[in-house]
Design an enzyme around this catalytic site. Structure first.
Site, PDB file in Angstrom:
ATOM      1  N   LYS A 140       0.859  -1.194   0.000  1.00 10.52           N
ATOM      2  CA  LYS A 140       0.000   0.000   0.000  1.00 10.52           C
ATOM      3  C   LYS A 140       0.890   1.236   0.000  1.00 10.52           C
ATOM      4  O   LYS A 140       1.739   1.424   0.876  1.00 10.52           O
ATOM      5  CB  LYS A 140      -0.863  -0.029   1.265  1.00 10.52           C
ATOM      6  CG  LYS A 140      -2.312   0.305   1.030  1.00 10.52           C
ATOM      7  CD  LYS A 140      -3.110   0.018   2.281  1.00 10.52           C
ATOM      8  CE  LYS A 140      -4.466   0.676   2.216  1.00 10.52           C
ATOM      9  NZ  LYS A 140      -5.181   0.538   3.473  1.00 10.52           N
TER      10      LYS A 140
HETATM   11  O1  G3P Z   1      -7.554   1.331   5.304  1.00 13.27           O
HETATM   12  C1  G3P Z   1      -8.123   2.481   4.820  1.00 13.27           C
HETATM   13  C2  G3P Z   1      -9.440   2.780   5.403  1.00 13.27           C
HETATM   14  O2  G3P Z   1     -10.441   1.939   5.048  1.00 13.27           O
HETATM   15  C3  G3P Z   1      -9.589   3.856   6.379  1.00 13.27           C
HETATM   16  O3  G3P Z   1     -10.856   3.934   6.984  1.00 13.27           O
HETATM   17  O4  G3P Z   1     -12.430   4.599   8.724  1.00 13.27           O
HETATM   18  O5  G3P Z   1     -10.018   5.257   8.935  1.00 13.27           O
HETATM   19  O6  G3P Z   1     -11.479   6.335   7.251  1.00 13.27           O
HETATM   20  P1  G3P Z   1     -11.205   5.098   8.016  1.00 13.27           P
END
Ligand code: G3P
Length: 214
Positions: free
Chosen positions: A83
């Site tokens: 990533k």
């Molecule tokens: O891994 C990336 C992601 O899905 C982040 O989610 O909830 O931290 O915006 P969030």
């Protein structure tokens, strides 16, 4: 649509994997930090449980370091996807890693054009963050619709991972639009198993069966 677990918690991953609904896993530094464990160890353990792509995020910001981090991650397991953040340095690292046959998931995407650039640099996956856009009153799902359309226009094979998912409606809408993958927090995935009418219906079936045997 493929479903990924967006977590670094081993118990959650094992529980979801047993349901037979998980096609891969995504992690990020915040999720791994929550577990208080070594990033590499967590990734190796996840790869033993889930038979599918597992995203591990680089912890660096220069192209050189990102490439080195990516090469190191790729040696942990054949299913590891690196990533890389959506920056100019990240695009260069993506091009280099792709050239070495290492798959990249470009993360922190907030516009359709960022997704197009990542795809052009050779990303195998792009991760647009829809919940964080919704949080600032921008329609997150609209960028999924736009990316799907742009990728279809030019027959781009980069897969779209809908990320930053907050609720079941995000998953439903991503599937209707035709996103390739939705990566979901475990609690949101477990929410979509249940419906009150399923529980009521099951109770009634079993009661009727018992009554008929008296
Ligand atoms: O891994 C990336 C992601 O899905 C982040 O989610 O909830 O931290 O915006 P969030």
């Amino acid at each position: 649509m493929k479903l990924y677990a967006d977590t670094a918690n081993i118990n959650d991953i094992k529980r979801l994997n047993e349901l037979g609904i998980i096609d891969g896993v995504t992690t990020n530094p915040s999720l791994v930090a929550k577990e208080g464990r070594d990033y590499n160890e967590v990734i190796k353990e996840i790869c033993k449980i889930v038979n599918g792509p597992v995203s591990a995020e680089v912890l660096s910001i220069t192209t050189k370091e990102m490439v080195l981090d990516g090469i190191a991650y790729s040696k942990l397991h054949k299913n590891v996807v690196v990533k890389i953040p959506m920056t100019a340095e990240g695009l260069k690292a993506t091009k280099e890693l792709n050239g070495k046959g290492i798959k990249v998931n470009t993360t922190l995407i907030f516009t359709p054009l960022q997704a197009l650039l990542a795809a052009k640099a050779g990303a195998a996956y792009v991760s647009p963050f829809i919940g964080r856009l919704d949080d600032i009153s921008q329609d997150g799902m609209q960028i999924i619709q736009d990316i799907v359309e742009i990728f279809q226009n030019y027959e781009i094979t980069t897969e779209i991972i809908v990320a930053s998912v907050r609720n079941p409606l995000h998953i439903r809408d991503a599937a209707i639009i035709g996103a390739d993958i939705c990566t979901c927090p475990p609690n949101v995935l477990e929410q979509i198993i249940k419906h009150p009418l399923t529980d009521i219906g099951l109770k009634k079936f079993l009661e009727d069966w018992e009554k008929s045997r008296k």
